[in-house]
Design a protein around this motif. Structure first.
Motif, PDB file in Angstrom:
ATOM      1  N   SER A  58       0.985  -1.291   0.009  1.00  0.00           N
ATOM      2  CA  SER A  58       0.103   0.009   0.057  1.00  0.00           C
ATOM      3  C   SER A  58       0.824   1.259  -0.049  1.00  0.00           C
ATOM      4  N   GLU A  59       0.298   2.455  -0.342  1.00  0.00           N
ATOM      5  CA  GLU A  59       1.211   3.741  -0.563  1.00  0.00           C
ATOM      6  C   GLU A  59       1.318   4.045   1.008  1.00  0.00           C
ATOM      7  N   ARG A  60       0.591   3.819   1.743  1.00  0.00           N
ATOM      8  CA  ARG A  60       0.548   4.124   3.350  1.00  0.00           C
ATOM      9  C   ARG A  60       2.026   3.255   3.706  1.00  0.00           C
ATOM     10  N   THR A  61       2.122   1.969   3.387  1.00  0.00           N
ATOM     11  CA  THR A  61       3.047   1.188   3.904  1.00  0.00           C
ATOM     12  C   THR A  61       4.442   1.903   3.184  1.00  0.00           C
ATOM     13  N   MET A  62       4.396   2.219   2.074  1.00  0.00           N
ATOM     14  CA  MET A  62       5.624   2.935   1.163  1.00  0.00           C
ATOM     15  C   MET A  62       6.228   4.040   1.912  1.00  0.00           C
ATOM     16  N   GLN A  63       5.177   5.027   2.541  1.00  0.00           N
ATOM     17  CA  GLN A  63       5.234   6.203   3.023  1.00  0.00           C
ATOM     18  C   GLN A  63       6.051   5.894   4.546  1.00  0.00           C
ATOM     19  N   ARG A  64       5.478   4.888   5.101  1.00  0.00           N
ATOM     20  CA  ARG A  64       6.312   4.339   6.379  1.00  0.00           C
ATOM     21  C   ARG A  64       7.697   3.648   6.206  1.00  0.00           C
ATOM     22  N   TYR A  65       7.812   3.064   5.271  1.00  0.00           N
ATOM     23  CA  TYR A  65       9.337   2.425   4.679  1.00  0.00           C
ATOM     24  C   TYR A  65       9.908   3.689   4.553  1.00  0.00           C
ATOM     25  N   LYS A  66       9.510   4.659   3.844  1.00  0.00           N
ATOM     26  CA  LYS A  66      10.268   5.848   3.588  1.00  0.00           C
ATOM     27  C   LYS A  66      10.556   6.702   4.964  1.00  0.00           C
ATOM     28  N   LYS A  67       9.686   6.833   5.561  1.00  0.00           N
ATOM     29  CA  LYS A  67       9.841   7.533   6.946  1.00  0.00           C
ATOM     30  C   LYS A  67      10.875   6.576   7.751  1.00  0.00           C
ATOM     31  N   GLU A  68      10.813   5.607   7.950  1.00  0.00           N
ATOM     32  CA  GLU A  68      11.482   4.596   8.795  1.00  0.00           C
ATOM     33  C   GLU A  68      12.943   4.087   8.112  1.00  0.00           C
ATOM     34  N   GLU A  69      13.106   4.541   6.623  1.00  0.00           N
ATOM     35  CA  GLU A  69      14.353   4.144   5.929  1.00  0.00           C
ATOM     36  C   GLU A  69      14.211   2.498   6.106  1.00  0.00           C
ATOM     37  N   ARG A  70      13.366   1.787   5.870  1.00  0.00           N
ATOM     38  CA  ARG A  70      13.347   0.522   6.015  1.00  0.00           C
ATOM     39  C   ARG A  70      13.959  -0.496   4.823  1.00  0.00           C
ATOM     40  N   THR A  71      14.129  -1.444   4.797  1.00  0.00           N
ATOM     41  CA  THR A  71      14.536  -2.346   3.710  1.00  0.00           C
ATOM     42  C   THR A  71      13.531  -3.323   3.284  1.00  0.00           C
ATOM     43  N   PHE A  72      13.286  -3.218   1.847  1.00  0.00           N
ATOM     44  CA  PHE A  72      12.258  -4.203   1.449  1.00  0.00           C
ATOM     45  C   PHE A  72      12.731  -5.536   1.509  1.00  0.00           C
ATOM     46  N   ASP A  73      11.679  -6.456   1.709  1.00  0.00           N
ATOM     47  CA  ASP A  73      11.951  -7.812   1.793  1.00  0.00           C
ATOM     48  C   ASP A  73      12.399  -8.366   0.371  1.00  0.00           C
ATOM     49  N   ALA A  74      12.830  -9.712   0.627  1.00  0.00           N
ATOM     50  CA  ALA A  74      13.322 -10.479  -0.800  1.00  0.00           C
ATOM     51  C   ALA A  74      12.511 -10.518  -1.689  1.00  0.00           C
ATOM     52  N   LEU A  75      11.455 -10.609  -1.656  1.00  0.00           N
ATOM     53  CA  LEU A  75      10.528 -10.803  -2.864  1.00  0.00           C
ATOM     54  C   LEU A  75      10.155  -9.519  -3.451  1.00  0.00           C
ATOM     55  N   GLN A  76      10.065  -8.213  -2.719  1.00  0.00           N
ATOM     56  CA  GLN A  76       9.861  -6.956  -3.092  1.00  0.00           C
ATOM     57  C   GLN A  76      11.305  -6.443  -3.962  1.00  0.00           C
ATOM     58  N   SER A  77      12.524  -7.112  -3.118  1.00  0.00           N
ATOM     59  CA  SER A  77      13.738  -6.234  -3.587  1.00  0.00           C
ATOM     60  C   SER A  77      14.041  -7.100  -4.942  1.00  0.00           C
ATOM     61  N   GLU A  78      13.622  -8.270  -5.224  1.00  0.00           N
ATOM     62  CA  GLU A  78      13.798  -9.027  -6.532  1.00  0.00           C
ATOM     63  C   GLU A  78      12.730  -8.404  -7.357  1.00  0.00           C
ATOM     64  N   LYS A  79      11.680  -8.042  -7.285  1.00  0.00           N
ATOM     65  CA  LYS A  79      10.862  -7.265  -8.063  1.00  0.00           C
ATOM     66  C   LYS A  79      11.282  -6.202  -8.540  1.00  0.00           C
ATOM     67  N   ILE A  80      11.958  -4.992  -7.733  1.00  0.00           N
ATOM     68  CA  ILE A  80      12.654  -4.076  -8.077  1.00  0.00           C
ATOM     69  C   ILE A  80      13.730  -4.302  -9.008  1.00  0.00           C
ATOM     70  N   VAL A  81      14.557  -5.373  -8.632  1.00  0.00           N
ATOM     71  CA  VAL A  81      15.627  -5.419  -9.590  1.00  0.00           C
ATOM     72  C   VAL A  81      15.165  -5.977 -10.969  1.00  0.00           C
ATOM     73  N   GLU A  82      14.235  -6.835 -10.991  1.00  0.00           N
ATOM     74  CA  GLU A  82      13.586  -7.310 -12.204  1.00  0.00           C
ATOM     75  C   GLU A  82      13.076  -5.897 -13.168  1.00  0.00           C
ATOM     76  N   ILE A  83      12.433  -5.189 -12.398  1.00  0.00           N
ATOM     77  CA  ILE A  83      12.071  -3.973 -13.302  1.00  0.00           C
ATOM     78  C   ILE A  83      13.381  -3.256 -13.584  1.00  0.00           C
ATOM     79  N   ALA A  84      14.310  -2.962 -12.911  1.00  0.00           N
ATOM     80  CA  ALA A  84      15.440  -2.176 -13.136  1.00  0.00           C
ATOM     81  C   ALA A  84      15.951  -2.835 -14.282  1.00  0.00           C
TER      82      ALA A  84
END
Length: 142
Positions: A58-84
């Motif tokens: 969710s966008e709200r979760t993304m905003q929380r990730y941004k605020k907390e400078e969190r790290t994406f989990d492996a599945l999300q990280s893999e999708k980011i790499v695939e898109i890149a």
């Protein structure tokens, strides 16, 4: 481990060898930190709302990730790499980001009259787009 720049010239579908793939696997397992993602997101034509759809967050979760400078989990990280990687391939095939962005945002007959970027939310869709880019690169248009 050294950081991998997803937009560097040496990381692309064509340049992935055993060494690079192991680096990518390691990167995915460690997770992509939100500030690194923001750097990539700002270079891409997609806003936070689109990315939240691609990553099924969710966008709200993304905003929380941004605020907390969190790290994406492996599945999300893999999708980011695939898109890149797909984005880099698209720029190679179309010659520049503007032409590729136009293709991503235009309904495509070969893809069932949907915009290619609408397939970014699934690994199968990303694979389909990669195959389509390879066909375009080799002049095989459906």
């Amino acid at each position: 481990m050294e950081a991998i720049d997803l937009f560097s010239n040496n990381i692309s579908y064509n340049a992935i060898d055993d060494k690079n793939i192991m680096s990518l696997i390691s990167l995915v397992r460690q997770g992509i930190q939100f500030p690194v993602f923001v750097n990539f997101m700002e270079k891409s034509p997609f806003d936070l709302a689109e990315w939240s759809g691609f990553l099924h967050v969710s966008e709200r979760t993304m905003q929380r990730y941004k605020k907390e400078e969190r790290t994406f989990d492996a599945l999300q990280s893999e999708k980011i790499v695939e898109i890149a990687l797909l984005y880099k391939k698209g720029i190679e095939v179309f010659g520049n980001s503007h032409n590729f962005d136009t293709w991503l945002n235009t309904q495509n007959l070969a893809l069932g009259k949907i915009k290619p970027k609408e397939l970014f939310d699934s690994s199968f869709g990303i694979g389909l787009l990669k195959d389509e880019l390879i066909r375009i690169e080799h002049g095989v248009l459906a």
